[in-house]
Design an enzyme around this catalytic site. Structure first.
Site, PDB file in Angstrom:
ATOM      1  N   ARG A   1      21.295 -21.507  -7.465  1.00 46.73           N
ATOM      2  CA  ARG A   1      22.098 -20.900  -8.665  1.00 46.73           C
ATOM      3  C   ARG A   1      21.670 -20.881  -9.949  1.00 46.73           C
ATOM      4  O   ARG A   1      22.121 -20.505 -10.929  1.00 46.73           O
ATOM      5  CB  ARG A   1      23.065 -22.182  -8.467  1.00 46.73           C
ATOM      6  CG  ARG A   1      23.882 -22.264  -6.996  1.00 46.73           C
ATOM      7  CD  ARG A   1      25.113 -23.095  -7.153  1.00 46.73           C
ATOM      8  NE  ARG A   1      24.747 -24.560  -7.762  1.00 46.73           N
ATOM      9  CZ  ARG A   1      23.855 -25.422  -6.879  1.00 46.73           C
ATOM     10  NH1 ARG A   1      23.771 -25.069  -5.605  1.00 46.73           N
ATOM     11  NH2 ARG A   1      23.843 -26.497  -7.593  1.00 46.73           N
TER      12      ARG A   1
ATOM     13  N   GLU B   1       0.826  -1.193   0.033  1.00 47.54           N
ATOM     14  CA  GLU B   1      -0.010   0.025   0.106  1.00 47.54           C
ATOM     15  C   GLU B   1       0.912   1.371  -0.060  1.00 47.54           C
ATOM     16  O   GLU B   1       0.472   2.205  -0.935  1.00 47.54           O
ATOM     17  CB  GLU B   1      -0.959  -0.030   1.414  1.00 47.54           C
ATOM     18  CG  GLU B   1      -1.915  -1.232   1.160  1.00 47.54           C
ATOM     19  CD  GLU B   1      -1.401  -2.580   2.053  1.00 47.54           C
ATOM     20  OE1 GLU B   1      -2.126  -3.243   2.741  1.00 47.54           O
ATOM     21  OE2 GLU B   1      -0.247  -2.814   2.015  1.00 47.54           O
TER      22      GLU B   1
END
Length: 361
Positions: A205, A47
């Site tokens: 990775r 918000e």
């Protein structure tokens, strides 16, 4: 709301242990004037980001509607209350997907908004918002993580040869997809057998990620080598043991590990107590990549919520199975699952299935 959910999905790898939330602000004419998603822990919520976006564009938000995928917070935690910011900004209406399960909020945010004269609607996008935050809901309601067990197997259910060799059963595409699921988790769990046999890093990775998950080892007798690869990739490492050993603990602590002793009275780690401890450590989603023995123990203790299984189009014959539990006395004792999805990933089939018959939350 679909735009807000898309913003929440963009936060999939960043917000833990906070929920993944998106927010869209629309003018009275229905025009989008602000966009935001929750930032990394300690950063602004969705918000606030949407209000800042509107301000940066020079757009007034007075009388606007906020479309947000979870109830705005109303308490002071790592950040200030989003409810107060929306009220101060002059928002006229809030449409939220779900009530926040956190007992510090849980409807109180909506009450504060209504008390300030803001119209509140709840429900649109609820199912997808819940799925995006299933680990957060689990931790808030059950006080334990959502446990997802990843398995790579041949079509006939073999996860390793009799010798223990298992690299690689599935395709590079499936392995990369598995790293996506690692990246969204708060932590990756394995057993000492896997550490001693494969010396895995258990990091992400094969895809880009802004955050590495923590690593957890179930190691009853503290056999983890201080030079193990798991210590070389950064991020927290938690080791759960069943037997105290001051010298071993000191060596592992020196490598940055947190050692916790939770014996079950039979020389093994109390896995149920471990899950409760992980809940206290703010682990939302727990990604399990372990051998058949630990897999079986987790299943036997009814701790697994979801299975992420990659099936390779090959037959391997006798070898190690997916999970060592049982033997069952009758078919009625089988773990019943519900398929959530099946999808081809590279040459392999990805199956997602959940344990059925439980009242999750």
């Amino acid at each position: 709301m679909q735009a807000s959910l898309a913003l929440a999905r963009e936060a999939l790898f960043t917000t833990s242990p906070n929920p993944r939330v998106g927010c869209v602000l629309t003018s009275a004419a229905g025009e989008i004037i602000g966009l935001g998603s929750t930032q990394a822990v300690g950063g602004p919520h969705a918000e606030i980001m949407a209000l800042r976006d509107a301000a940066a564009k020079g757009r007034s938000v007075k009388g606007a509607t906020a479309w947000v995928t979870l109830e705005p917070c109303c308490h002071h935690g790592r950040t200030g209350p989003c409810c107060d910011a929306l009220i101060a900004a002059g928002i006229k209406k809030v449409v939220a997907s779900m009530t926040d399960p956190n007992t510090l909020i849980s409807g109180q945010g909506f009450e504060r908004l209504r008390a300030a004269g803001i119209e509140v609607e709840v429900g649109p996008g609820a199912a997808e918002s819940r799925e995006l935050n299933i680990g957060f809901f689990s931790r808030m309601v059950r006080k334990t993580p959502w446990v997802r067990m990843k398995i790579a197997s041949s079509l006939d259910g073999t996860t390793a040869l009799v010798s223990g060799h298992s690299q690689w059963i599935t395709s590079p595409a499936a392995r990369a997809d598995g790293h996506v699921w690692r990246a969204r988790a708060c932590a990756v769990l394995t057993g000492i057998g896997t550490v001693l046999k494969d010396d895995p890093q258990l990091d992400v990775r094969l895809i880009k990620t802004p955050r590495q998950p923590g690593r957890i080892i179930v190691d009853s007798r503290l056999q983890t080598p201080p030079g193990a690869a798991i210590f070389k990739t950064g991020g927290p490492v938690w080791i759960y043991c069943a037997v105290r050993d001051a010298a071993k603990e000191a060596a592992l602590t020196a490598q940055g590990a947190t050692v916790t002793c939770l014996p079950d009275g039979h020389g093994q780690v109390n896995l149920i107590a471990m899950m409760k401890d992980l809940g206290k450590r703010e682990i939302n989603e727990l990604h399990v990549e372990s051998g058949s023995r630990l897999n079986g123990a987790l299943i036997r203790d009814k701790l697994v919520d979801e299975f992420l299984i990659y099936l390779a189009p090959k037959l391997m014959g006798p070898g190690r199975g997916m999970a060592a539990f049982g033997p069952l006395q009758s078919l009625s004792g089988a773990v019943q699952l519900q398929f959530q999805s099946t999808e081809q990933v590279g040459a392999d089939l990805r199956v997602i299935a959940r344990v059925s018959g439980r009242n999750w939350f």
